[in-house]
Structure formats: structure tokens, C-alpha cells
Design a protein around this motif. Structure first.
Motif: not given
Length: 309
Positions: A116-119, A166-180
Motif C-alpha cells: 500500500g505504499s509509495l517508494l 523542480d516544479g514540472h509534472p512527471l506522472q501520477w503515482l500510487r503503489r509505485d516506485t519513483i527514482r530520482i
């Protein structure tokens, strides 16, 4: 409003008194006054709750997480090429650390992610002791043999959130992983990832999770062949992301100033198998791999989507 309410109550009370049916023996029902008082109280409570509009709010009967209102508001991560992650935002208490691990050859660490978490995974270089003592000093780039570090965070968003870099939209997220990734940032430069929600009051709508059934059978630890997609400079982030996911490629984001329209893709690097520092660049340079070419990739190294700041 209150005078209207009082007259409305008097009307209901008189109506019930006048239309009160009597028993056949002519005696009043012994419990009728108490019932009338209870009914009047219920009418008053209903009118006060609904206001003059007369429509009571109803709770959603659905139990799907899509219909549950989330209390998550905003959480922001700010970091540089040497880490020093700073957390801010009204919902920062919904964020908990998931550990920090060195990663060799640019390969991603396999963080466990509860269902149930976002990573959130932030890739950076180790923070030197001298920099901790004096953060105002100019930060030096690390030696080539120094492994990068991935710092993870688990975020309880409850529902869809939008990720901005940095103020620009990337994507919608839920129960997912995002890496920077900030390992290519200039010394002293700061990158900001913002998660905001709920989605109901924001422009755009959350896209459904990608249909990854075609990728489910793939071994994430074995090199494989993919077809390089067409990604030009200035391509919207969502378009580039869809094309990369169609090839079952994981992604990480980076941002750099200049080089095109802010908020669009500046470059995509698809890691190639065989050497830790080789990648196919999109858009391609002279004499390099072209879109449509079949290349062998290392799935343990995510593709990097660099966004123009």
C-alpha cells in the motif's frame, strides 16, 4: 434561515398533530407525544445538517481505494549530488525512511515496498565528512571508483498523488516506485521532488497503472534485448515514459538546466549490458544506436529520463 427553519418545524408539528389517528375507543395513544417530539427533533437535525438546500451529504458506499478521500497533501524532498536530503511539506509525517545502500555499476538497489505504499528512491553520491561540518563549501565531484548511494523512503499517500520534479509534472503515482538521480548534477545544485494530492482538485486525471502483464514473465536480473523507441528532445515526459514502459524498461528521473523547453525530456539514456558505463542515448548522437535498433540491456540499471529544468 432560522425563521424559515422555525416555521418549517411548526408546520410539520401541526400536520402530525392534526393527522394523528386515534384508537377506536376514543383514547389518545399513551406514547404519541413522545413520538411526536422525537420526530420533530429528527426533522430539526436533518434540516440543520443539510441547510436550506435540503440535500444531505451521503458517504460513499464503495470500498475501493480510488473512492476514498486521502488526507495526504504535500511532501517534498530536496537534495544535491551529495545527498543531504531535506524533507518538507504538510504531510512529511507520512514519510518514513527505508534505508540507504551503496550501489555499484549503477545498478538499482532492490528496496522492499509494502503493497500500500509509495517508494521514493533518491540516488546520490556519499556525503563527505567535511561537507557535513561545513555545508557552505563547494562540493567536489567524487572519484570514478566511488559507488553511488540510494536512499529510500516509504510514503503513505492513501490515493493518487502527482510527482513534480523542480516544479514540472512527471506522472501520477500510487503503489509505485519513483527514482530520482542527482549524480550528474553540478556541485551545489539542488533537486526537488514534490508529491502532492489528493488528485481531485488538480488539473489532469490520474492514469491507471501501466498494464505490465507482458513484462511479468521477464527476469529482472538477466540481460535481455529491447527495441530502442523514438524519443526526441522536447518530448513530453508522459509520452517518453509510455514508450519506455512498452519495452518493459524501468526508469529514473534527473533534471538539468537548459537544453530545451522546461518540463520536457532533454535526453534518455538506456543502459547497455556488458559495461557499467555504456548507454544508448535518445535522441542519438552521430554514429550511435538509432531508434528501432535492437540492443541488449541490463535490467538492473534503470533508464534515465533527464528533464529540462
Amino acid at each position: 434561515m432560522r425563521s424559515h427553519l422555525r416555521s418549517h418545524l411548526r408546520f410539520h408539528l401541526r400536520f402530525h398533530l392534526r393527522s394523528d389517528p386515534r384508537p377506536q375507543d376514543g383514547r389518545a395513544h399513551p406514547h404519541r407525544p413522545a413520538a411526536l417530539a422525537a420526530g420533530a427533533a429528527a426533522v430539526a437535525a436533518g434540516l440543520l445538517a443539510t441547510g436550506c438546500g435540503g440535500t444531505a451529504p451521503t458517504a460513499s458506499a464503495g470500498t475501493d481505494d480510488d473512492t476514498v478521500f486521502s488526507t495526504f497533501s504535500t511532501a517534498s524532498f530536496t537534495l544535491g549530488s551529495r545527498g543531504d536530503v531535506q524533507l518538507s511539506g504538510t504531510s512529511r509525517t507520512a514519510v518514513r525512511p527505508a534505508g540507504a545502500y551503496p550501489v555499484t555499476a549503477g545498478r538499482a538497489h532492490a528496496f522492499p515496498r509494502p503493497a500500500g505504499s509509495l517508494l521514493v528512491v533518491l540516488r546520490h553520491w556519499p556525503q563527505a565528512v567535511t561537507e557535513r561540518a561545513s555545508r557552505g563549501r563547494a562540493r567536489l565531484m567524487p572519484p570514478p571508483e566511488e559507488p553511488a548511494v540510494e536512499t529510500g523512503y516509504l510514503v503513505d499517500t492513501g490515493s493518487w498523488v502527482r510527482a513534480d520534479l523542480d516544479g514540472h509534472p512527471l506522472q501520477w503515482l500510487r503503489r509505485d516506485t519513483i527514482r530520482i538521480d542527482t549524480t550528474n548534477s553540478a556541485p551545489g545544485d539542488r533537486t526537488r521532488l514534490t508529491l502532492s494530492g489528493p488528485h481531485g482538485g488538480r488539473s489532469g486525471q490520474p492514469a491507471p497503472p501501466p498494464d505490465d502483464r507482458a513484462c511479468a514473465h521477464l527476469d529482472r536480473w538477466t540481460d535481455r534485448r529491447v527495441v530502442l523507441p523514438e524519443v526526441a528532445a522536447g518530448t513530453p515526459v508522459g509520452t517518453a515514459l509510455a514508450r519506455l514502459r512498452k519495452q518493459c524498461l524501468d526508469v529514473q528521473y534527473a533534471s538539468l538546466p537548459g537544453g530545451g523547453r522546461p518540463g520536457t525530456v532533454r535526453q534518455v539514456l538506456v543502459p547497455l549490458a556488458g559495461a557499467p558505463n555504456t548507454a544508448a542515448a535518445l535522441p542519438p548522437g552521430e554514429g550511435t544506436h538509432q531508434p528501432g535498433d535492437t540492443v541488449r540491456v541490463d535490467p538492473r540499471r534503470p533508464s534515465t529520463v533527464t528533464v529540462t529544468r
